[in-house]
Write a protein that holds these residues in place. Sequence first.
Motif, short mmCIF file in Angstrom:
data_model
loop_
_atom_site.label_atom_id
_atom_site.label_comp_id
_atom_site.label_asym_id
_atom_site.label_seq_id
_atom_site.Cartn_x
_atom_site.Cartn_y
_atom_site.Cartn_z
N ARG B 313 0.83 -1.20 0.00
CA ARG B 313 0.00 0.00 0.00
C ARG B 313 0.87 1.26 0.00
N ARG B 399 -5.89 -4.19 12.15
CA ARG B 399 -7.12 -3.74 11.47
C ARG B 399 -7.00 -2.26 11.13
N GLU B 400 -6.67 -1.45 12.12
CA GLU B 400 -6.60 -0.01 11.88
C GLU B 400 -5.50 0.34 10.88
N GLY B 403 -6.70 0.36 7.41
CA GLY B 403 -7.72 1.34 7.05
C GLY B 403 -9.06 0.71 6.73
N GLY B 404 -9.77 1.31 5.78
CA GLY B 404 -11.10 0.81 5.41
C GLY B 404 -11.05 -0.63 4.93
N ALA B 405 -9.99 -0.98 4.21
CA ALA B 405 -9.87 -2.36 3.73
C ALA B 405 -9.85 -3.33 4.91
N TYR B 407 -11.51 -3.19 7.48
CA TYR B 407 -12.85 -3.37 8.06
C TYR B 407 -13.72 -4.33 7.25
N MET B 408 -13.24 -4.71 6.07
CA MET B 408 -14.00 -5.61 5.21
C MET B 408 -13.76 -7.05 5.65
N ALA B 409 -14.84 -7.81 5.77
CA ALA B 409 -14.73 -9.19 6.23
C ALA B 409 -13.78 -10.00 5.35
N GLU B 410 -13.77 -9.71 4.06
CA GLU B 410 -12.95 -10.48 3.12
C GLU B 410 -11.45 -10.38 3.42
N ILE B 414 -11.24 -8.51 10.83
CA ILE B 414 -12.33 -8.27 11.77
C ILE B 414 -12.84 -9.57 12.39
#
Lengths: 646, 646
Positions: B313, B399-400, B403-405, B407-410, B414
Amino acid sequence: MASDNKSTADYIRDALDGRWRDVKNETRAKLSHEAFRPHYTPNTVIARAKVAEQMQMMAAAGVSDEGFRKEHGGTGDVGAAVTMIEMLAMSDLSLMVKAGVQWGLFGGAVENLGTERHASYVRDIITLDLLGCFAMTETGHGSDVQSLETTATYDVETEEFVVNSPTPTSRKDYIGGAAETATIASVFAQLITHQDGKPVNHGVHCVLVPIRDADGNDLPGVTTSDCHYKGGLPGVDNGRIMFDNVRVPRVNLLNKYGEVEPDGTYTSPIDNANRRFFTMIGTLIRGRVTVGGSAGNAAHVALDIATRYALQRRQFSAPGDDDHEVLIMDYLVHQRRLFPLIAKSYALQFAQNELVSKCHDLQTSDVVDAEEQRELEARAAGLKAANTWHASLAIQEAREACGGAGYMAENRLIALRADTDVFTTFEGDNHVLTQLVAKELLTAYADDIKSMSPVEWVRFAANTVGDRVKKRTAAEAIMQRIVDSRQDNEEEGSLFNRGTQVQMFEDREEYLLSSVARRLQGKSKEMSAFDAFNAVQDHVLHAAKAHIDTVVLEAFVAGIESCRDREARELLGVVCDLYALSVIEEDKAWFIEHRYLSTERAKAVTRGINDRCRVLRPHARTLVDGFGIPEPLRYAEMLHPENLPD
Amino acid sequence: MASDNKSTADYIRDALDGRWRDVKNETRAKLSHEAFRPHYTPNTVIARAKVAEQMQMMAAAGVSDEGFRKEHGGTGDVGAAVTMIEMLAMSDLSLMVKAGVQWGLFGGAVENLGTERHASYVRDIITLDLLGCFAMTETGHGSDVQSLETTATYDVETEEFVVNSPTPTSRKDYIGGAAETATIASVFAQLITHQDGKPVNHGVHCVLVPIRDADGNDLPGVTTSDCHYKGGLPGVDNGRIMFDNVRVPRVNLLNKYGEVEPDGTYTSPIDNANRRFFTMIGTLIRGRVTVGGSAGNAAHVALDIATRYALQRRQFSAPGDDDHEVLIMDYLVHQRRLFPLIAKSYALQFAQNELVSKCHDLQTSDVVDAEEQRELEARAAGLKAANTWHASLAIQEAREACGGAGYMAENRLIALRADTDVFTTFEGDNHVLTQLVAKELLTAYADDIKSMSPVEWVRFAANTVGDRVKKRTAAEAIMQRIVDSRQDNEEEGSLFNRGTQVQMFEDREEYLLSSVARRLQGKSKEMSAFDAFNAVQDHVLHAAKAHIDTVVLEAFVAGIESCRDREARELLGVVCDLYALSVIEEDKAWFIEHRYLSTERAKAVTRGINDRCRVLRPHARTLVDGFGIPEPLRYAEMLHPENLPD
């Protein structure tokens, strides 16, 4: 207790409620309706349907009017709008996010970035006749919005914008509403026109793009998909959007800060592209304000539940009394787990009240003071980070403090935790926002550095750091009186003097800011800009956090002054002490290293915290009553009202 | 790199794998099967069905034999059994918990608390022909198991036990398997016989109680219900059980430590009821060991995913190079977020390896050394708390950091976070376990205090604190050599000397333990036992944590010695430095206050951490490769292998 039959908790609640306390009380009554009773399901179909129904009820009740200007059919009460959306967090965070997206982000973009020609959209947004989504973040760019890859290219032949996703990473991602409900998107894209046959990029602008028809089918050229399961927020249909050269009329550009004439001429009231971009983003500040406040409310609910549970749950016998087990709230360590978090929640709520007030005043003012606006943005960034990190921590501690029962969905803590988890990320990643605060502080309010990358602004700051104007956030007169009453001596008791505490917070901030500036100047001479940035990045974040702590403490002090009851003020004073001492304890090593605390006095900090926990123990219930969570919204299966002491 | 073509990461993995590395490698191969590929669903029906299928595959593959004795059809390799269940955490924590309940807790109870007459049960447990649950916790009592309310009263007329839930709070709660799958429960209950017509309570014992028939219907007198949605672990059917005077044959008592003769006579090889109870509980130690190790493995997966993401990233341009954005792993603050957590994961894994080894040796030994057993229990308690708290923190940070990625279950983080959340609570609440460690340390290995309530043992400790025998956990000779090489001077560099670090850890532990003992003695004279306990409770926990930190550091030091490659050892040395410095930084104020660190040297701690992050940056991938997570189990949708640098 005062003569008007109000309890101490009532007075505390009034103080914590602040300027929009009437709106809060009205919202409490509305949210006590059966339809807003907290429920749990990870099933996205059920959760999304429930939220849609609640949204309709809210629109029907006229709740959504507040945030919009009178000429668009609203009432123009920005503070009320923010307050009401924040309070939805006590019922369901999915609802809060959906309302925030529709009326705050999407509606806010149309109202604040659009012009009169978009007024009819606003009316339909208020009534939910138009459901929209806020398509900013892309798979490849979230924090760095200026580098978005989606393009909106003007075609002079047809007088249309061609919206396109040129790369896989330009896909709009995690967009609330994009999976299912939104029929239109406010798409942030690089605006391109042609001059002399050559493309010219005017930077990121916002264009309205219809994405699906009334039956829910993607429109031609649009491909949406569903992010599906997330860490929480099952009622929010986050999705992805790809655009394959989708054409929209020229007038779909939200053109307040940048217009393309039919002939392709680009004009803007703001010449500098960077400043234009950040002005546009700045008008969307309300989203960030709301997210912080909502996280704060979620933390209130969790702390309320955990405190009530600790006042009913017993474990292990008291010595010499095998028939009576000890209330877990009577254990010092349990008090230390919950009370400092409650104290911080109080502190942050007072700070949030000031922030909402400032946001309201600026957004309802006819003239925009650029400096005030920048300050508001930094404050919103800092408090968003502080509130959301606090919420994650506080809800987690509340969950653990309720043991196995805390892990059951029926007791609500795990949904509060899961739903708010992403709050540290969205509306600005907390680390990036904290850097933004430092940027504001370090660059002495210079205007044109907003667009710089983290590395660039640090390089800039290293060269231009000047004298920062020290500004107190809360009422200056109060703060000065309190600081003047400080006790600068080595005695343990001085730690519990408010003036001394404020001075310690301010001294730490000043020291950290000036030392980071000095280090930046030094490092920049020795190494590359990136290495210089990296050498001080942790120091930069520390300085920003110290600033936020000061803002919060000063808001607490001013909040106590606003409380009209002596007993309530005294209790708030102990809570404020606990907050201040907890912050000092957390950074105690720094205070000792920099000689703001002798090692002897440092030991007194921990004793002071324990003492205050003991003092607050009999008031545990009053403290959470002060949050003012309506009875139906503080529900948790494990709580039995009959077990609670008065 | 050494001559046998092993990479540095291979050597590190071998060292981290420890004594059961062959079992780990075999399990890696098994878990690479498609059936164990990580998946996500919050749907309990789908998740439970998937886990049931995986359990059958494991039983068919003979995986479940290991933990049971040869005479019961097992192989008797305790270390292998623990190791394999721990490793399931890399695939699915619901599977790990279900396997742990069936073969660890339930199977362990039958094997270790039962006698030859229960041998046929064990064979059916191994093959899954008998599905059981471990019915210990009740709604009213979790931490304080001795106060359970369920009763098993012997009826001499029918030679049966009558199992009953006399109060609402005596309901068995959160029991894995009780909602749906288990047909039998190992029920912990107060064992009551009658003497001269009067009831006599012999304390908590374990009785096998069939709860449902082959069709899944509750048996007469049994009422089960489903806890349904939880914070995670959707594949585990946690449930509740109420018994309405359910009768089971006398032989259903697991009678190794307490027997009721047909005529109602109670006998036990252990006269003291408290000691009997804790001996019984002590045989179930494996569950606690496994939970800590499993949480550790979940943290490895999360840190692996976040590190790989940070190596792919990019965000924000590098200065003077608008075309190249900076890898987020190159930001110092990102390194500081992930590397110390990786270092702690290494440290805890080495400590876990020693714990499993000790557990294996004791449980496969013919004679049980009581002191060794008590030490094992304290170690298991401390490392369970350390590992599970670390996992919560590390997975959350991972997780943090995505980022937003994230937070995705995939992208798996999470589920790892949600599933492991309850690990800080079950198999002993972490705060209670940490107190147990302190209890062990403070009471100088006295035997008869085990059953005391927290308050009682502190009162006891206050009166009887003696000279603690200082025992090093890892190889004594190695530790002595390393401590002898310490540099006790004020120079900054001495902080990076291993001997100095170990000495600092040991000094802190000694100081905290002796000072808490002194305070206890003082306070006990001044105030009630409960107040004295409360006055020092935070100090007690601090002392216990300091002890655990020492155990972990010493295990790391011994682990480095076991590594056979020089380059790998050097890298491990830097990681160990980072771990030691991070622990010191976290408690820096204490070290300064107690003059183990001058304020000048204290500042060097932070610099030392930043320097080590920089040194480790090029080895980021090697560090997570060292965890040895099989390719199919380190899967996350956002990770694109082609984007990863070599």
